[in-house]
Write a protein that holds these residues in place. Structure first.
Motif, PDB file in Angstrom:
ATOM      1  N   LYS A   1      10.135  -9.150   7.193  1.00 19.84           N
ATOM      2  CA  LYS A   1       9.973  -7.748   7.618  1.00 19.84           C
ATOM      3  C   LYS A   1       8.920  -7.653   8.721  1.00 19.84           C
ATOM      4  O   LYS A   1       9.020  -6.826   9.622  1.00 19.84           O
TER       5      LYS A   1
ATOM      6  N   GLU B   1      11.027  -0.547  10.416  1.00 20.54           N
ATOM      7  CA  GLU B   1      10.010   0.036   9.523  1.00 20.54           C
ATOM      8  C   GLU B   1       8.611  -0.418   9.931  1.00 20.54           C
ATOM      9  O   GLU B   1       7.674   0.375   9.981  1.00 20.54           O
TER      10      GLU B   1
ATOM     11  N   LYS C   1       5.479 -10.403  -7.348  1.00 21.71           N
ATOM     12  CA  LYS C   1       5.234  -9.300  -8.293  1.00 21.71           C
ATOM     13  C   LYS C   1       4.458  -9.763  -9.524  1.00 21.71           C
ATOM     14  O   LYS C   1       3.841  -8.961 -10.216  1.00 21.71           O
TER      15      LYS C   1
ATOM     16  N   ASN D   1       5.728   1.973  10.725  1.00 17.85           N
ATOM     17  CA  ASN D   1       4.627   2.085   9.761  1.00 17.85           C
ATOM     18  C   ASN D   1       3.313   1.483  10.269  1.00 17.85           C
ATOM     19  O   ASN D   1       2.243   2.027  10.020  1.00 17.85           O
TER      20      ASN D   1
ATOM     21  N   ARG E   1       1.656  -8.049   1.375  1.00 16.05           N
ATOM     22  CA  ARG E   1       2.857  -7.759   0.571  1.00 16.05           C
ATOM     23  C   ARG E   1       2.973  -6.243   0.350  1.00 16.05           C
ATOM     24  O   ARG E   1       4.045  -5.661   0.498  1.00 16.05           O
ATOM     25  N   ASP E   2       1.843  -5.616   0.055  1.00 15.00           N
ATOM     26  CA  ASP E   2       1.839  -4.156  -0.122  1.00 15.00           C
ATOM     27  C   ASP E   2       2.152  -3.444   1.194  1.00 15.00           C
ATOM     28  O   ASP E   2       2.956  -2.529   1.238  1.00 15.00           O
TER      29      ASP E   2
ATOM     30  N   GLY F   1       5.769  -4.076   2.084  1.00 16.05           N
ATOM     31  CA  GLY F   1       6.721  -3.810   1.004  1.00 16.05           C
ATOM     32  C   GLY F   1       7.710  -4.938   0.780  1.00 16.05           C
ATOM     33  O   GLY F   1       8.911  -4.705   0.610  1.00 16.05           O
ATOM     34  N   THR F   2       7.204  -6.164   0.768  1.00 12.86           N
ATOM     35  CA  THR F   2       8.096  -7.320   0.633  1.00 12.86           C
ATOM     36  C   THR F   2       7.982  -7.920  -0.773  1.00 12.86           C
ATOM     37  O   THR F   2       7.072  -7.598  -1.529  1.00 12.86           O
ATOM     38  N   ASP F   3       8.912  -8.829  -1.086  1.00  8.57           N
ATOM     39  CA  ASP F   3       8.846  -9.524  -2.373  1.00  8.57           C
ATOM     40  C   ASP F   3       7.712 -10.537  -2.376  1.00  8.57           C
ATOM     41  O   ASP F   3       6.991 -10.675  -3.354  1.00  8.57           O
TER      42      ASP F   3
END
Lengths: 423, 423
Positions: free
Chosen positions: B300, A309, B377, A313, B341-342, B345-347
């Motif tokens: 990621k 990804e 979050k 991305n 993080r955005d 797309g990770t925690d």
């Protein structure tokens, strides 16, 4: 001047850590003409350390101790040397202030343990330690010199370079000097370097020539012995020119100069910028680049695209390439290099994608398979590499190869895009 | 049984090679319950080796020597031990045949030098060496045991495992075993750890407790001696519980476990993912994370946003924050953490921005000032840190602190967002 080095610490005797302090001290003292004749390791035990001091005093003039100057109860080197030399300990105000300042800077409380580090044997010379709490000490007793140095390697080196070695030079200068110069070579194997230098090596007397293989490159170490540093330097310079002539552009630097530093120099000189897209190296190549002060001049940024990804991305590797060829492929490496170059708007884009192991291998893609690509305005060059070793070694070799390829690209010596490299 | 290990070889005293033989011997002998109390290194010099043998005999019962059994003139260990013990050397036929066979197998001529390797002190026990020419030897003299072992590491290990250790077990079996357990501690300084453990340390007998500072963390090493491995394990476990109670959540792992590995474990357990936005660490934090096999499960990707443009373009740090507060600020650190993080797309999103030096400091922002933020979050937590040391050390401390903060965040022990940490 006969030298004995005593390293203290139970962890050494248990075989839990390698004695790098001894290697450092031995190398540096020999270089300065001091003959290291004995080395002893002894645990943090009062009686045995006392006995080791007595043995050392019986066979050496300069006794260098490292370790055991810390704040804990187990740190007894200073106390034992003071006892051996029948010297009282007194609180040294300057040292106390220094320790106090460190603690207040860190906004931490100074404990009684730390105050112990400001105790100094009467008459001792203090070797200031600007990078830690425990100072080094020189104690003269019965025609012997006891030198106490901190155990943490970084502090040891600091105190040696800034205090202890200058003290030695001032006090016992004129032992003759041994100087070394190391040429750093890439793009040639050890036997090929040996072949090119065979005549120089077979005739060597002073300076001597030695070859070592390190991290995928070769070191050529020239060592000269002379009465003065100036004379040794001249001998080294003369031989350096001869070696340079034989190895030409394969020599990229001297001594501690890393490949990342050499790359930084040419990037600065050519006013070019660089960015990395790292997969299996996970940021290591960028980290090596940023170990060099001033690297923000040429490294705009990097991405660690550890997942498919992220590859798609962040740097627009096509989903087709990822599914058709897999993340570890020439196609993906090339797209990563051009993609990160576009993303960060740099002159060079460098990519690394491979399998660092131990898991992740497939029938056709073994652990150690790494594609590395370099993109510039003219296009993209990719190499296929097969590295051996453990995960961290494969990471390091991949990162160094990538930095080397960027170096070759910018110096004009990376010419064959189909080259398959195996190490 | 008191043990001294003597390693011989001028190359060791010159600091040219690291003494891995000693590390091996010390580890293996301690494990088997033999207390290694001293280690000496001495060059290939007859007088000094004789003197070292006399010193060793005065303080140890079992004296293990490695090196100096080769065929050259410089190999004198066997000769010196024989002389020290007043023993004649005789030609051992079996050894001679063994050496002869090796040479005929390799189709090489045996020289007189090699014959020297078949000479054995009278009464010595021969430790066969199937992987080299020089056998090991055990010489008993005056209630001392001198054990001579070959210097090449591979041969040393072979002779130890197949001959020397079985001999030790048969002759002196039941020395018990020594086992160690290292607790890895973060968030506390060495003297604070010492203070918390002061009662345990002052009462220590078996197991013993020792503290070491390493890479910004503290190691607490427990070492137990017992008749069997099981008993030693029980002693360690009991003390481990006591230490854990005193140091609580500051203990993050055991032995070789790195902080990155500890973080990986909790991320896997909680099925969470992570991404880093690195400025002054230049990719080092991500590289440490990816040193752990299987880290692709939770990392990621990361970005190295070394320039302001990269901070803005890649992870949307606002231009206002960059110009108003500067790249090294709490505001930018927080925006970097939420931005990465955005993006990925990770925690968790972790950011590091600071001044690694030596350049780049301003009147209000010194070298070593590093802001580190962790976003999840629920929001973002930022710490202000002041690290000391060289550029690479500031990088390492920053990266480890960031990894530690992520660990604390996910384990629920990072609670105070206004905390200002200085080291």
């Amino acid at each position: 001047m006969r030298v004995e080095i005593i390293t203290t610490g139970t962890e050494l005797l248990l075989g839990e850590i390698v004695n790098t302090n001894f290697v450092y001290l031995a190398t540096e003292l020999n270089k300065r003409g001091f003959d290291v004749l004995y080395q002893t390791t002894v645990g943090d035990n009062p009686e045995r350390l006392q006995a080791a001091l007595a043995v050392a005093a019986g066979r050496a003039d300069l006794i260098v101790l490292s370790g055991g100057l810390g704040p804990t109860q187990g740190d007894i080197t200073k106390e034992m040397v003071a006892a051996y030399c029948h010297l009282p300990l007194y609180l040294d105000l300057e040292t106390w202030n220094h320790i106090h300042n460190i603690f207040s800077k860190r906004q931490m409380c100074m404990t009684e343990n730390n105050e112990k580090q400001a105790l100094v044997p009467e008459g001792a010379l203090i070797l200031k330690n600007q990078v830690g709490t425990a100072p080094g000490l020189v104690v003269e007793y019965d025609q012997h010199f006891f030198v106490l140095l901190p155990g943490p390697p970084f502090e040891l080196k600091y105190v040696c370079e800034h205090e202890f070695f200058p003290y030695l030079e001032a006090k016992f200068g004129g032992q003759g000097v041994i100087q070394s110069l190391t040429l750093k070579v890439r793009g040639l194997g050890e036997s090929l370097v040996a072949e090119k230098l065979v005549e120089l090596i077979s005739k060597q007397t002073n300076p001597t020539i030695a070859l070592y293989a390190r991290d995928g490159g070769i070191l050529v170490r020239l060592t000269a012995k002379a009465a003065t540093a100036e004379k040794a330097g001249k001998l080294l310079h003369k031989l350096d020119l001869k070696v340079q002539k034989l190895l030409a552009s394969h020599v990229y630097g001297y001594d501690d100069e890393t490949l990342a530093a050499a790359l930084g120099k040419v990037l600065l000189a050519k006013k070019q910028t660089i960015a990395f897209a790292e997969s299996c190296t996970g940021g290591l190549a960028s980290s090596l680049i940023t170990d060099i002060p001033g690297s923000s001049e040429y490294l705009k940024g990097s991405v660690v695209t550890y997942s498919n990804e992220a590859k798609h991305n962040l740097i627009h590797v096509s989903k087709t390439s990822l599914s058709k060829y897999g993340a570890v492929s020439k196609q993906v490496a090339c797209e990563m290099a051009t993609g990160v170059r576009d993303l960060l708007g740099t002159d060079l884009g460098v990519s690394i994608t491979g399998i660092a192991g131990p898991g992740g291998a497939t029938r056709t893609k073994p652990v150690g398979l790494v594609y590395i690509a370099v993109a510039d305005k003219e296009g993209v060059v990719c190499t296929k590499n097969l590295f051996t070793g453990l995960r961290t070694q494969i990471k390091l070799r991949s990162a160094l190869t990538a930095i080397g390829m960027a170096y070759d690209k910018i110096t004009g010596s990376l010419t064959d895009p189909t080259e398959e490299m195996k190490r």
